[in-house]
Motif scaffolding. Structure first.
Motif, PDB file in Angstrom:
ATOM      1  N   ILE A 182       4.842  43.732  53.707  1.00  0.00           N
ATOM      2  CA  ILE A 182       3.296  43.487  53.389  1.00  0.00           C
ATOM      3  C   ILE A 182       3.344  42.669  51.923  1.00  0.00           C
ATOM      4  CG2 ILE A 182       1.248  44.354  52.437  1.00  0.00           C
ATOM      5  CD1 ILE A 182       1.581  46.467  54.711  1.00  0.00           C
ATOM      6  N   ARG A 186       1.981  38.915  51.366  1.00  0.00           N
ATOM      7  CA  ARG A 186       0.821  38.929  50.382  1.00  0.00           C
ATOM      8  C   ARG A 186       1.429  37.540  49.283  1.00  0.00           C
ATOM      9  NH1 ARG A 186      -0.699  45.012  48.573  1.00  0.00           N
ATOM     10  NH2 ARG A 186      -1.962  45.412  50.372  1.00  0.00           N
ATOM     11  N   ASP A 285      -3.829  32.643  58.130  1.00  0.00           N
ATOM     12  CA  ASP A 285      -4.314  33.507  59.297  1.00  0.00           C
ATOM     13  C   ASP A 285      -3.340  34.655  59.750  1.00  0.00           C
ATOM     14  OD1 ASP A 285      -6.748  32.163  58.793  1.00  0.00           O
ATOM     15  OD2 ASP A 285      -6.388  30.546  60.552  1.00  0.00           O
ATOM     16  N   GLU A 288      -2.745  37.231  57.134  1.00  0.00           N
ATOM     17  CA  GLU A 288      -3.869  38.195  56.930  1.00  0.00           C
ATOM     18  C   GLU A 288      -3.932  38.987  58.456  1.00  0.00           C
ATOM     19  OE1 GLU A 288      -7.133  35.808  56.809  1.00  0.00           O
ATOM     20  OE2 GLU A 288      -7.046  35.297  54.738  1.00  0.00           O
ATOM     21  N   ALA A 289      -3.644  38.575  59.655  1.00  0.00           N
ATOM     22  CA  ALA A 289      -3.317  39.426  60.898  1.00  0.00           C
ATOM     23  C   ALA A 289      -2.423  40.384  60.626  1.00  0.00           C
ATOM     24  CB  ALA A 289      -3.038  38.640  61.895  1.00  0.00           C
ATOM     25  N   GLU A 291      -1.197  41.735  58.081  1.00  0.00           N
ATOM     26  CA  GLU A 291      -1.496  42.980  56.982  1.00  0.00           C
ATOM     27  C   GLU A 291      -2.422  43.449  57.677  1.00  0.00           C
ATOM     28  OE1 GLU A 291      -3.468  43.272  52.587  1.00  0.00           O
ATOM     29  OE2 GLU A 291      -3.305  41.038  53.274  1.00  0.00           O
ATOM     30  N   LYS A 292      -3.649  43.275  58.557  1.00  0.00           N
ATOM     31  CA  LYS A 292      -4.541  43.906  59.030  1.00  0.00           C
ATOM     32  C   LYS A 292      -3.937  44.908  60.054  1.00  0.00           C
ATOM     33  CE  LYS A 292      -8.495  40.903  58.760  1.00  0.00           C
ATOM     34  NZ  LYS A 292      -9.585  40.123  59.349  1.00  0.00           N
ATOM     35  N   ALA A 293      -2.878  44.412  60.811  1.00  0.00           N
ATOM     36  CA  ALA A 293      -2.299  45.294  61.937  1.00  0.00           C
ATOM     37  C   ALA A 293      -1.287  46.398  61.246  1.00  0.00           C
ATOM     38  CB  ALA A 293      -1.295  44.251  62.701  1.00  0.00           C
ATOM     39  N   THR A 294      -0.810  46.087  60.036  1.00  0.00           N
ATOM     40  CA  THR A 294      -0.071  47.104  59.226  1.00  0.00           C
ATOM     41  C   THR A 294      -1.018  48.377  58.691  1.00  0.00           C
ATOM     42  OG1 THR A 294       1.488  45.425  58.744  1.00  0.00           O
ATOM     43  CG2 THR A 294       1.375  47.600  57.440  1.00  0.00           C
ATOM     44  N   LYS A 295      -1.983  47.730  58.357  1.00  0.00           N
ATOM     45  CA  LYS A 295      -3.211  48.770  57.576  1.00  0.00           C
ATOM     46  C   LYS A 295      -3.935  49.540  58.847  1.00  0.00           C
ATOM     47  CE  LYS A 295      -3.728  46.611  53.301  1.00  0.00           C
ATOM     48  NZ  LYS A 295      -4.857  45.975  52.478  1.00  0.00           N
ATOM     49  N   ALA A 296      -3.836  49.045  60.262  1.00  0.00           N
ATOM     50  CA  ALA A 296      -4.606  49.475  61.167  1.00  0.00           C
ATOM     51  C   ALA A 296      -4.120  51.096  61.600  1.00  0.00           C
ATOM     52  CB  ALA A 296      -4.399  48.812  62.402  1.00  0.00           C
TER      53      ALA A 296
END
Length: 303
Positions: A182, A186, A285, A288-289, A291-296
C-alpha cells in the motif's frame, strides 16, 4: 495357624494330680487344671482311657476260719457296698460328664451356628465387596477411557491452536506485506499524480502553442489569400507588381508551410502527451483499486 490340641499324657497327669489332691477328675476340673484349654470331647476320651488303665486289686480266697471268714465276708460286704457306692458315684460322675458333654455339645452347636451365621455374613460382605470391586474396576476403566478421550481432545485443541497461530502469523506477515505494498502504491500514486500534473501543465503549454500556431496558420492563409488577390489585381496592373506579389506569395506560402509543420508537430506532441496522461490515469485507477481492495473488510471464509 491352628491351635495344638491337648495330649493323652496331659489328661492323665492332670487326672492323677486331681486324685492326689482328693478331688474327682471331672472334665471341667481337668480343663481348669490345664489352664482352661482343651476340647471337652478330647478330655472325655482320654479320661475314659485313664479310668480303664487304673489297676484293680485282685482278692484272694484262702481257707480261713469261719469266724474270720464271717468277718472277712462282712468286710467284703462292706467293700462291695463301698464299691457299689463308688460305682454309683462313678455312674453319677459319668452322667454328670455326659451332661457336661451335652452342654458342651450344645455350646459347640451354638458356636457352630454362630460361626455359620458369621460365615454367611462374611460371604455376603465378600460378594458385596466383589460387586463393588467389579463396579470400581468398570468405573476405573470408564474413567481411563474418558481421560484418554480428553487427552485426545486436548491434543487436537493444541494442534488447532498451533494451526491458528501459524495462520495468524502468516496473516500478520501478509498484512505487513500488504501495508508495504500500500505504501509503495501510495508512493507510485503520488508520483503518477505529480507526473499527471506535469503532463497536464505541459499539455496546456502545448495546447497554447498549438492554438497560437493555428492562429498563425489562419492568419498566414488569410494573408496568402489576400496577397493572391492583390497579386491577381497587380498582375493585371503591372508586371513588376506581379513579380513582387509572386515573391510575397511564395513567402506567405513558406510561412504557411512552416506554421502547418509546427502545428503538426504540436498535434503529434499533444497526442503523445494525451497517451501519457491516459497511461497515468490507468495507473492511478489501478493503484486506487488496489488500496480499496486492501482496506475492504474480509468475509467469513477469508483469512
Amino acid at each position: 495357624m491352628a491351635r495344638q490340641g491337648i495330649t493323652r499324657d496331659q489328661v492323665f497327669t492332670a487326672a492323677d494330680a486331681l486324685v492326689g489332691d482328693g478331688q474327682q477328675p471331672t472334665i471341667n476340673a481337668i480343663r481348669e487344671r490345664l489352664g482352661g484349654t482343651g476340647s471337652p470331647n478330647t478330655i472325655h476320651k482320654h479320661l475314659v482311657q485313664w479310668r480303664e488303665a487304673r489297676p484293680v486289686a485282685a482278692v484272694a480266697a484262702p481257707e480261713l476260719p469261719q469266724a474270720l471268714t464271717a468277718a472277712i465276708a462282712g468286710e467284703i460286704e462292706k467293700a462291695a457296698a463301698k464299691a457299689r457306692a463308688e460305682k454309683e458315684q462313678e455312674l453319677q460322675q459319668a452322667q454328670a460328664e455326659a451332661a457336661e458333654l451335652g452342654a458342651a455339645g450344645e455350646a459347640l452347636e451354638a458356636e457352630r451356628d454362630e460361626l455359620a451365621e458369621q460365615v454367611a455374613v462374611l460371604t455376603t460382605e465378600r460378594d458385596t465387596l466383589a460387586g463393588k470391586a467389579a463396579q470400581q474396576a468398570a468405573d476405573l476403566a470408564e474413567a481411563q477411557q474418558r481421560i484418554e478421550r480428553e487427552q485426545q481432545a486436548a491434543e487436537a485443541a493444541r494442534v488447532e491452536v498451533a494451526t491458528a497461530r501459524l495462520k495468524i502469523e502468516a496473516q500478520t506477515e501478509r498484512q505487513t506485506e500488504q501495508a508495504a505494498e500500500i505504501e509503495r502504491l501510495r508512493a507510485a500514486l503520488a508520483d503518477a499524480q505529480q507526473g499527471r500534473t506535469a503532463a497536464e501543465q505541459q499539455a496546456a503549454v502545448l495546447a497554447a502553442k498549438l492554438e497560437a500556431c493555428a492562429d498563425r496558420v489562419s492568419r498566414a492563409e488569410a494573408r496568402a489569400e489576400q496577397i493572391e488577390q492583390q497579386a491577381a489585381k497587380a498582375a493585371q496592373a503591372h508586371d513588376t507588381a506581379r513579380a513582387a506579389a509572386a515573391q510575397e506569395t511564395r513567402q506567405a506560402q513558406t510561412e504557411r508551410d512552416d506554421a502547418r509543420k509546427v502545428a503538426a508537430e504540436a498535434r503529434e506532441q499533444a497526442a503523445r502527451l494525451a497517451g501519457q496522461l491516459e497511461a497515468l490515469q490507468r495507473q492511478q485507477d489501478k493503484a486506487e483499486a488496489a488500496e480499496k481492495a486492501t482496506k475492504a473488510p474480509k468475509g467469513k471464509g477469508g483469512e
